[in-house]
Design a protein around this motif. Structure first.
Motif, PDB file in Angstrom:
ATOM      1  N   TYR A  42       9.782  31.657   9.905  1.00  0.00           N
ATOM      2  CA  TYR A  42       9.773  30.703  11.020  1.00  0.00           C
ATOM      3  C   TYR A  42       8.648  29.672  10.946  1.00  0.00           C
ATOM      4  O   TYR A  42       8.641  28.713  11.729  1.00  0.00           O
ATOM      5  N   GLU A  64       4.507  26.129  14.269  1.00  0.00           N
ATOM      6  CA  GLU A  64       5.868  26.368  14.778  1.00  0.00           C
ATOM      7  C   GLU A  64       5.920  27.433  15.875  1.00  0.00           C
ATOM      8  O   GLU A  64       7.006  27.735  16.396  1.00  0.00           O
ATOM      9  N   TRP A  66       5.084  27.557  19.023  1.00  0.00           N
ATOM     10  CA  TRP A  66       5.575  27.139  20.331  1.00  0.00           C
ATOM     11  C   TRP A  66       7.102  26.982  20.326  1.00  0.00           C
ATOM     12  O   TRP A  66       7.781  27.480  21.223  1.00  0.00           O
ATOM     13  N   SER A  67       7.631  26.346  19.316  1.00  0.00           N
ATOM     14  CA  SER A  67       9.087  26.169  19.246  1.00  0.00           C
ATOM     15  C   SER A  67       9.786  27.499  18.990  1.00  0.00           C
ATOM     16  O   SER A  67      10.895  27.744  19.496  1.00  0.00           O
ATOM     17  N   GLN A  70      10.101  29.240  22.222  1.00  0.00           N
ATOM     18  CA  GLN A  70      11.182  28.655  23.023  1.00  0.00           C
ATOM     19  C   GLN A  70      12.535  29.178  22.547  1.00  0.00           C
ATOM     20  O   GLN A  70      13.434  29.437  23.356  1.00  0.00           O
ATOM     21  N   LYS A  71      12.660  29.366  21.248  1.00  0.00           N
ATOM     22  CA  LYS A  71      13.884  29.956  20.694  1.00  0.00           C
ATOM     23  C   LYS A  71      14.083  31.374  21.234  1.00  0.00           C
ATOM     24  O   LYS A  71      15.215  31.781  21.561  1.00  0.00           O
ATOM     25  N   ASN A  74      15.325  31.159  24.828  1.00  0.00           N
ATOM     26  CA  ASN A  74      16.748  30.801  24.849  1.00  0.00           C
ATOM     27  C   ASN A  74      17.620  31.990  24.463  1.00  0.00           C
ATOM     28  O   ASN A  74      18.685  32.218  25.052  1.00  0.00           O
TER      29      ASN A  74
END
Length: 343
Positions: A42, A64, A66-67, A70-71, A74
């Motif tokens: 990741y 990466e 933070w993103s 968020q994944k 979700n």
């Protein structure tokens, strides 16, 4: 079991704990989804020098991170699991805990390291601890510290073994037997804390001593063959074809037992283990000469055992009888985790 579980852990190789738990999910017919925490998966920025600098100055979080979180949010929102299982020291954003609370999902950490060890310490992970519904530790010694850190619920659950990975080797060639034969072997990461035990053993002459793992090159270790880390088939060979396999704990990591406590016997090996309360409880019924209390005691017992194959075989058979049970598998550990979530 009518469970849906999301695992947040390293699933990049079959021997990683995240992958081990996914096999347990499959065995129990549990519907699951994965979020692979391997940086190779990741966080490609970690392959660059600037990415490593960013990781260091941002509190052990890659660009990466933070993103990726968020994944995870979700994924939880869409999958609606009953349980989110996190393996090890991986910091999460508040949003991950918030979504779990909002939809009634229990979030659990299976903690296999000592989070206050400077080598593992992550301030962001430490701030996460009190937000978990349950923290399960493989170390009895840190339960009181977790409670002081205001963790809602803590529980001790030792390591286990995965029958997919840990069994006696099959289809072994003569070349492989010759390559992995040893009088004494140790599988683990280089650590200065282990040197006194290894040096005591190497004081005897003429022994075939093999050590497998990373970070040994930087340490002054005499008479031991330093070999690369081993996994899967080679891991089984290294244990099975060694007359004695060492079970040394790391006090800096608050260990009283380790993964090897279960894996040596599960692979058909003959283990000699550091004398701790956890080892005595897990290996109840194991011969007294299968435990050591100091470097000198280890060296003396190894010398005696190498000259007494009958006692070694007794240790090997006793260890297998004690360890190779359904209750010592990661599937059993998963059942316990789910039971604790229902309390």
């Amino acid at each position: 079991m009518n469970y849906k579980i999301i695992i947040i852990g390293n699933t990049s190789q079959s021997y990683q704990l995240g992958s081990i738990f996914t096999r347990a999910f499959q065995e129990l017919n549990i519907l699951f989804d994965t979020n692979n925490t391997s940086c190779n998966y990741y966080a490609p920025s970690m392959k660059q020098s600037w990415g490593k600098i960013f990781f260091k100055i941002s509190g052990k979080r890659p660009l990466e991170w933070w993103s990726f979180n968020q994944k995870i949010v979700n994924c939880i929102n869409e999958f609606s699991p009953q349980v989110v299982l996190v393996t090890g020291i991986f910091p999460l954003t508040n949003e991950v805990f918030d979504i779990c609370s909002k939809i009634g999902t229990k979030i659990v950490n299976y903690l296999t390291d000592y989070p206050w060890n400077p080598n593992h310490r992550s301030e962001f992970f430490l701030s996460n601890l009190k937000k978990y519904d349950l923290v399960i530790s493989t170390k009895t010694k840190i339960l009181s510290e977790l409670i002081k850190h205001e963790v809602k619920k803590v529980h001790f659950l030792p390591f286990a073994y995965d029958p997919f990975l840990c069994h006696q080797p099959i289809n072994v060639s003569q070349v492989e037997q010759d390559l992995f034969k040893a009088d004494i072997s140790f599988i683990g990461t280089g650590d200065s804390e282990r040197i006194p035990f290894l040096d005591a053993i190497s004081s005897s002459n003429g022994l075939n001593l093999k050590i497998y793992g990373t970070a040994w090159d930087r340490l002054n270790l005499k008479k031991w063959q330093k070999l690369p880390a081993v996994f899967e088939h080679e891991f089984r060979l290294a244990i099975y074809f060694s007359k004695l396999s060492l079970g040394i704990v790391r006090k800096r990591n608050k260990d009283e037992s380790t993964m090897r406590t279960f894996e040596i016997a599960a692979c058909g090996g003959c283990g000699i283990y550091e004398d701790t309360q956890e080892h005595r409880e897990i290996l109840a019924g194991y011969p007294d000469y299968g435990f050591f209390t100091s470097p000198e005691d280890l060296a003396n017992k190894c010398k005696w055992l190498l000259n007494n194959p009958t006692e070694r075989e007794e240790m090997r058979n006793t260890g297998m009888k004690i360890i190779i049970k359904d209750t010592n598998t990661y599937t059993s550990r998963l059942k316990t985790i789910l039971d604790l979530c229902c309390e």
